[in-house]
Scaffold this active site. Structure first.
Site, PDB file in Angstrom:
ATOM      1  N   SER A 199      36.370  43.167  48.366  1.00 34.23           N
ATOM      2  CA  SER A 199      37.048  43.600  47.341  1.00 34.23           C
ATOM      3  C   SER A 199      38.321  44.654  48.449  1.00 34.23           C
ATOM      4  O   SER A 199      37.929  45.148  48.955  1.00 34.23           O
ATOM      5  CB  SER A 199      37.280  43.879  46.272  1.00 34.23           C
ATOM      6  OG  SER A 199      38.299  44.400  45.794  1.00 34.23           O
ATOM      7  N   CYS A 324      35.053  59.128  29.064  1.00 36.07           N
ATOM      8  CA  CYS A 324      36.444  57.951  28.717  1.00 36.07           C
ATOM      9  C   CYS A 324      36.626  57.199  30.638  1.00 36.07           C
ATOM     10  O   CYS A 324      37.432  55.651  30.070  1.00 36.07           O
ATOM     11  CB  CYS A 324      37.841  58.959  29.208  1.00 36.07           C
ATOM     12  SG  CYS A 324      38.254  60.222  27.408  1.00 36.07           S
TER      13      CYS A 324
HETATM   14  C1  LIG Z   1      35.231  47.898  42.444  1.00 37.40           C
HETATM   15  C2  LIG Z   1      34.876  47.383  42.877  1.00 37.40           C
HETATM   16  C3  LIG Z   1      33.882  46.136  42.260  1.00 37.40           C
HETATM   17  C4  LIG Z   1      35.284  45.023  41.235  1.00 37.40           C
HETATM   18  O1  LIG Z   1      36.179  45.144  42.960  1.00 37.40           O
HETATM   19  P1  LIG Z   1      37.248  44.208  42.003  1.00 37.40           P
HETATM   20  O2  LIG Z   1      38.350  44.006  43.174  1.00 37.40           O
HETATM   21  O3  LIG Z   1      38.219  45.642  41.315  1.00 37.40           O
HETATM   22  O4  LIG Z   1      37.678  43.289  41.032  1.00 37.40           O
HETATM   23  C5  LIG Z   1      32.719  45.220  41.955  1.00 37.40           C
HETATM   24  N1  LIG Z   1      31.926  45.527  42.646  1.00 37.40           N
HETATM   25  C6  LIG Z   1      31.770  47.247  42.816  1.00 37.40           C
HETATM   26  C7  LIG Z   1      30.637  47.642  43.500  1.00 37.40           C
HETATM   27  C8  LIG Z   1      33.422  47.816  43.187  1.00 37.40           C
HETATM   28  O5  LIG Z   1      32.602  49.010  44.019  1.00 37.40           O
END
Ligand SMILES: *Cc1c(COP(=O)(O)O)cnc(C)c1O
Length: 395
Positions: A199, A324
């Protein structure tokens, strides 16, 4: 002073990413599916970004599928491997208890559809044991999904060895590498990875964009039906500007990885040393096999949320594995998975450092966490009971 110490939640976009995106939005805004030259220009830009992303992880451009982020990539990877297994009568999946919810909730859904899921223990140090993984593999195992590095406690799994075991047994191996990408070296071939999720906003790229690496020969299942984009595997007009921003951010992160992570590890260890001096505290996860910027502590006798609010007043952005953040009263499933009891898990704090963290900022963090923990304990009924000896200290 404002210190952003929540880089595991999201990161600031790099100048390189923004600079790469602007001309795509202002000038080359064509649709890559259009046949005229202006559209084909956008297509070229898109494919150049795909090559850049692929080369960083030693993949081929056709093995990269762009998605809306890490969650979508996790969903598509896991569902695809499950569907391939189902065709062969294999319905057993192995994962771990402390995966991201994008993985755990997808697995829950597959369980409802008739799959059987084994979650491996991650022990007190937050690490999967390769022997235990191998012992869990059965004739009907179709997928192993183990995250590269954990988003809360930062522990880095023995990915290459896990991949090797999966390869030996002919089982597809997926890894959620969202926290590792751009921060740790990744080579999908050397690391024996079949499917990998990433991501952009976790490595200084834009939000809402990510990618899935799919080894040649593995057939994906669509989550989104429609046009023939992404070789028919993920419909929808490509987010060209964000894809270009992601490629630029990744290229830059990887170019500076060695210096950046050497520095971050030094700052991380200073911070750990400082926080460990607070009485009745404990680091969560292995001290060495962890992400260069991750620090996660439990402090006995306090509430993570109150800690966060008071740190916010002092200009510190941090995170806690307690109530939260997850919208429920249960403490973090990650901290429970490494054996922290409820009360202790509620008093957790995650500080995830950026590349530009300074020694002065680390000192500020230590001083303020120390003061706030002491202040909260001064009127905590749980702490009073512990001090009076009416309850036993755990940490
Ligand atoms: C942030 C994260 C995700 C999700 O990614 P997004 O792009 O926010 O949907 C999945 N797995 C891990 C380990 C993450 O840190």
């Amino acid at each position: 002073m404002m210190i952003y110490a929540d880089n595991a939640a999201t990161t600031k976009m790099s100048r390189a990413a923004i600079d790469a995106m602007l001309p795509v939005m202002e000038e080359d805004y064509g649709n890559p599916s259009s046949l005229y030259t202006f559209g084909q220009r956008a297509k070229e830009i898109l494919e150049e970004a795909r090559s850049q992303v692929a080369s960083v992880i030693n993949a081929e451009p056709r093995e990269i599928i762009f998605t809306s982020g890490g969650s979508e990539a996790d969903n598509q990877a896991i569902r695809s491997a499950a569907m391939l297994g189902k065709k062969k009568g294999k319905n057993h999946i192995i994962s771990t208890a402390f995966e991201h919810h994008a993985v755990l909730h997808t697995l829950k859904r597959l369980e409802q559809e008739g799959f059987e899921v084994t979650l491996l223990d991650v022990h007190e140090d937050g690490l999967v044991r390769v022997e235990e993984l191998e012992a869990a593999i059965r004739e009907d195992t179709c997928l192993v999904t183990v995250m590269f590095a954990n988003n809360e406690i930062g522990t880095v799994q023995p990915i290459r060895q896990i991949g090797q075991v999966c390869k030996n047994h002919g089982v597809i191996f997926h890894t959620d590498a969202v926290q590792a990408m751009g921060h740790l070296p990744i080579d999908v071939k050397e690391d024996n990875i079949d499917l990998l999720s990433a991501s952009a906003h976790k490595f200084h790229g834009p939000k809402g964009i990510g990618f899935l690496y799919v080894r040649k020969g593995i057939r994906l299942t669509n989550l989104i039906e429609g046009g023939a984009q992404e070789r028919g595997l993920r419909a929808g007009t490509e987010n060209v500007a964000s894809i270009v921003g992601m490629a630029a951010a990744l290229k830059e992160s990887v170019a500076h990885m060695k210096e950046d992570t050497d520095h971050m590890r030094k700052m991380r260890d200073l911070l750990i040393e400082g926080l460990a001096r607070i009485p009745h505290s404990a680091l969560n996860g292995d001290p060495v096999k962890r992400l260069p910027g991750n620090v996660n502590f439990c402090f006995e006798g306090i509430e993570g949320e109150s800690l966060l609010l008071l740190l916010d007043d002092r200009g510190i952005c941090a995170s806690s594995g307690s109530a939260c953040t997850s919208g429920s009263l249960d403490p973090s499933h990650v901290l429970l998975a490494i054996g922290r009891v409820h009360d202790v898990a509620h008093g957790s704090l995650r500080l995830s450092l950026g590349e530009d963290i300074t020694e002065e900022q680390v000192e500020y963090l230590v001083k303020n966490v120390e003061e706030v923990v002491e202040y909260l304990r001064s009127f905590s009924p749980i702490w009073r009971r512990l001090v009076k000896g009416e309850a036993e200290f755990i940490l």
